[in-house]
Design a protein around this motif. Structure first.
Motif, PDB file in Angstrom:
ATOM      1  N   UNK A   1      13.147  -6.283  -1.089  1.00 19.57           N
ATOM      2  CA  UNK A   1      12.527  -7.402  -1.795  1.00 19.57           C
ATOM      3  C   UNK A   1      11.089  -7.639  -1.352  1.00 19.57           C
ATOM      4  N   UNK A   2      10.777  -7.339  -0.093  1.00 22.17           N
ATOM      5  CA  UNK A   2       9.389  -7.437   0.359  1.00 22.17           C
ATOM      6  C   UNK A   2       8.478  -6.547  -0.478  1.00 22.17           C
ATOM      7  N   UNK A   3       9.014  -5.424  -0.927  1.00 28.19           N
ATOM      8  CA  UNK A   3       8.238  -4.477  -1.714  1.00 28.19           C
ATOM      9  C   UNK A   3       8.202  -4.882  -3.189  1.00 28.19           C
ATOM     10  N   UNK A   4       9.343  -5.325  -3.706  1.00 26.13           N
ATOM     11  CA  UNK A   4       9.476  -5.582  -5.150  1.00 26.13           C
ATOM     12  C   UNK A   4       9.153  -7.027  -5.514  1.00 26.13           C
TER      13      UNK A   4
ATOM     14  N   UNK B   1       0.848  -1.192   0.000  1.00 27.00           N
ATOM     15  CA  UNK B   1       0.000   0.000   0.000  1.00 27.00           C
ATOM     16  C   UNK B   1       0.891   1.251   0.000  1.00 27.00           C
ATOM     17  N   UNK B   2       0.730   2.088  -0.990  1.00 25.33           N
ATOM     18  CA  UNK B   2       1.620   3.238  -1.176  1.00 25.33           C
ATOM     19  C   UNK B   2       1.578   4.205   0.007  1.00 25.33           C
ATOM     20  N   UNK B   3       0.395   4.400   0.573  1.00 17.37           N
ATOM     21  CA  UNK B   3       0.255   5.331   1.699  1.00 17.37           C
ATOM     22  C   UNK B   3       1.031   4.805   2.911  1.00 17.37           C
ATOM     23  N   UNK B   4       0.891   3.510   3.170  1.00 16.46           N
ATOM     24  CA  UNK B   4       1.609   2.911   4.299  1.00 16.46           C
ATOM     25  C   UNK B   4       3.112   2.910   4.021  1.00 16.46           C
ATOM     26  N   UNK B   5       3.488   2.554   2.801  1.00 11.10           N
ATOM     27  CA  UNK B   5       4.904   2.442   2.458  1.00 11.10           C
ATOM     28  C   UNK B   5       5.646   3.770   2.615  1.00 11.10           C
ATOM     29  N   UNK B   6       4.968   4.884   2.370  1.00  5.84           N
ATOM     30  CA  UNK B   6       5.613   6.195   2.432  1.00  5.84           C
ATOM     31  C   UNK B   6       5.858   6.686   3.856  1.00  5.84           C
ATOM     32  N   UNK B   7       5.303   6.025   4.854  1.00  8.79           N
ATOM     33  CA  UNK B   7       5.460   6.476   6.234  1.00  8.79           C
ATOM     34  C   UNK B   7       6.936   6.446   6.651  1.00  8.79           C
TER      35      UNK B   7
ATOM     36  N   UNK C   1      -1.594  -3.424  11.703  1.00  5.87           N
ATOM     37  CA  UNK C   1      -2.680  -4.402  11.776  1.00  5.87           C
ATOM     38  C   UNK C   1      -3.710  -4.000  12.821  1.00  5.87           C
ATOM     39  N   UNK C   2      -3.239  -3.467  13.927  1.00  6.25           N
ATOM     40  CA  UNK C   2      -4.147  -3.088  15.017  1.00  6.25           C
ATOM     41  C   UNK C   2      -5.151  -2.029  14.565  1.00  6.25           C
ATOM     42  N   UNK C   3      -4.774  -1.176  13.636  1.00  7.08           N
ATOM     43  CA  UNK C   3      -5.698  -0.154  13.133  1.00  7.08           C
ATOM     44  C   UNK C   3      -6.834  -0.779  12.330  1.00  7.08           C
TER      45      UNK C   3
END
Length: 575
Positions: free
Chosen positions: A396-399, A376-382, A423-425
């Motif tokens: 590698x988790x991303x790609x 998720x791009x929004x989460x990844x940018x944090x 996950x809690x959210x």
């Protein structure tokens, strides 16, 4: 009148006497079972050269074998009988289970098939296309006639039931559909004669020995009258296993007359040429089959790609009091089932960032949660991920997550705490356990973050398990405790069969400290997911580990399995 303390003493003495009686009965039954097995071993000269797998019963085509190492029973083909001429046909266990259920519960199994009518007609239309190249509609005469033919031959109907059970548990089928669903093509596969011989054998052996079988699993009974009951494919409690006490009268009525008579007389005679082809034997057609399979090109598709074309005919609600489920791998952002009670989600729940504001219970982290959240791009940018961005495994988790799995940090890494927060959210009423514990109804659940079975890093992984378990167990020495992790802790506490291609014999417990912890503390069982073991292979078992008996549970999500009822297992162990 007795004083309260005397009454209490009497109660304790009565409980003690009852327990001693139960133990004595168990011991007597165990001795009878052992004597029975040893006497059976002597009947078969071939056992002299068999050091582990001992034959205790056989006929022309099948044998019942006892494995001395695992203390387990299996029914095996003696090697000449061919189950199916269809290359790579993986449905045998489902079809054998369907056979048993059709004999024990013919009305319910017929209803099960009928509830899938629309899905079946899609399979039939596709089968007709594979054979003839003609596209037909679901309401065409050809499809309707093929659908009716399912119910005109009992052995074919059993096969279709088994295919539907496989469909509901592992996903839609796509290869060799005509041989599986069209009667005209199915009679060429040899499956019906195989089933006839298998049915004769299981009825004969259960009448001869105190065993039960559900078509895959075989159990030696403590007594000739013990029955197996649990919730199964037909969605209600019932006896799932064939024993000497099973009522076969109704179930045998639909069979071909000659086969029915043979089973009633419990004797094996010549194959029934009037109603089916003779069994396919390797000694007769082995070379032809080898040539056929050598040139076979599979035209199958991944089940996930086909699910959109089939409807789910099963209820999505589940009322288990303590519901264990894993490897849901949801694709649409929603959990595909509901349960209002206490749920134990054992990882790999999401392939689409699932959110459920009402689900209650506990959740441990699997490997899919990691790549799913980071996609998720929004989460990844944090900015909280900045400390990990230069890590090879993180990139590698991303790609390409498949390249990352074996390199993941062992589960005491701060990365997992950030995953837990995300996950809690999405699950505000769930407790996400990242190497933590929670107590529910007198049972302590310890959730360890083990996303993968890291067999090549076993020492590192088991050091982590030992340290975290000791820390968490020390909070209370006596409370009954269940250990939960996505990947199994090690082979000794795994539902994965040693016969599986995924089984790694080196992934066993090699840490003395872990053994001591299981010995010292009141650990009663372990729960895992990860290996996608179908419910038809069994969802729980009792094992011996570190001087005690423990349960192991692995409950993988499917259309017909939305969870395992853990409370029944706990009540058997804890009065």
């Amino acid at each position: 009148m007795k004083a309260k303390n005397e009454i209490f003493k009497d109660m304790l003495n009565e409980q003690k006497e009852n327990l001693e009686t139960a133990i004595e009965i168990k011991q007597n039954n165990f001795e009878i079972s052992q004597n029975l097995l040893e006497s059976r071993f002597e009947l078969y000269p071939e056992n002299r050269r068999r050091s582990v797998n001992k034959v205790i019963y056989h006929n022309q085509y099948f044998q019942l074998v006892y494995n001395l190492n695992s203390q387990s029973l299996t029914i095996e083909s003696k090697g000449d009988l061919i189950y199916s001429a269809i290359p790579y046909d993986t449905g045998r266990n489902y079809i054998q289970k369907a056979l048993i259920q059709s004999i024990l519960h013919p009305t319910k199994t017929r209803k099960y098939i009928e509830s899938h009518e629309n899905n079946l007609k899609k399979y039939l239309a596709l089968s007709i296309f594979q054979v003839s190249g003609r596209k037909v509609t679901l309401d065409s005469n050809e499809v309707e006639r093929a659908y009716q033919q399912i119910f005109e031959d009992a052995l074919f109907e059993m096969q279709v039931l088994g295919r539907l059970m496989q469909h509901d548990e592992t996903g839609p089928l796509s290869a060799n559909l005509a041989g599986k669903f069209l009667y005209s093509e199915n009679i060429k596969t040899g499956i019906s004669p195989y089933l006839a011989e298998y049915l004769k054998f299981v009825v004969e052996v259960t009448q001869t020995l105190p065993i039960s079988t559900d078509g895959k699993n075989v159990q030696l009974l403590d007594s000739a009258y013990e029955q197996t009951s649990e919730k199964g494919y037909l969605d209600q409690p019932k006896s799932l296993a064939l024993t000497s006490q099973s009522d076969l009268n109704v179930g045998l009525e639909n069979l071909p007359a000659t086969l029915k008579v043979e089973i009633e007389n419990l004797k094996v005679s010549e194959p029934i040429s009037q109603v089916m082809t003779k069994p396919l034997l390797k000694s007769n057609v082995g070379n032809q089959l080898k040539a056929l399979r050598k040139n076979y090109v599979a035209h199958s598709q991944a089940p996930k790609e086909l699910e959109q074309y089939f409807e789910n005919v099963h209820s999505t609600q589940n009322d288990n009091k303590i519901n264990v489920i894993s490897d849901i791998d949801s694709q649409n952002g929603k959990l595909p089932f509901s349960n209002p009670n206490f749920n134990i989600l054992v990882g790999n729940v999401s392939n689409s960032i699932v959110s459920d504001t009402e689900m209650q219970g506990i959740y441990v982290i699997g490997n899919h949660e990691l790549s799913d959240l980071l996609s998720d791009n929004i989460i990844f940018k944090k900015s909280k991920w900045n400390a990990f961005r230069e890590k090879e495994w993180f990139e590698e988790l991303v790609v390409d997550p498949n390249q990352a799995w074996a390199k993941l940090p062992v589960g005491n890494n701060s990365f997992y705490e950030l995953i837990k927060d995300e996950l809690a959210q999405n699950y505000p009423k769930m407790k996400i356990l990242n190497n933590e514990s929670v107590i529910y109804e007198g049972i302590r659940y310890i959730g360890l973050t083990i996303p993968l079975a890291l067999s090549k890093r076993k020492k590192e992984l088991q050091n982590f398990i030992a340290i975290e378990m000791e820390r968490l167990l020390a909070q209370d020495r006596n409370i009954p405790t269940v250990i939960i992790s996505h990947a199994p802790l090690f082979n000794e506490l795994s539902m994965l069969s040693p016969k599986s291609k995924s089984y790694n014999k080196s992934y066993k417990c090699a840490h003395r400290g872990i053994l001591n912890l299981f010995d010292k503390f009141n650990i009663i069982g372990a729960i895992h997911g990860h290996h996608h073991i179908p419910a038809s292979s069994g969802q729980s078992k009792m094992v011996s580990f570190s001087n005690k008996k423990l349960f192991v549970v692995c409950s993988i999500y499917s259309k017909i399995n939305t969870g395992f009822e853990l409370s029944n297992l706990l009540s058997d162990l804890i009065p």
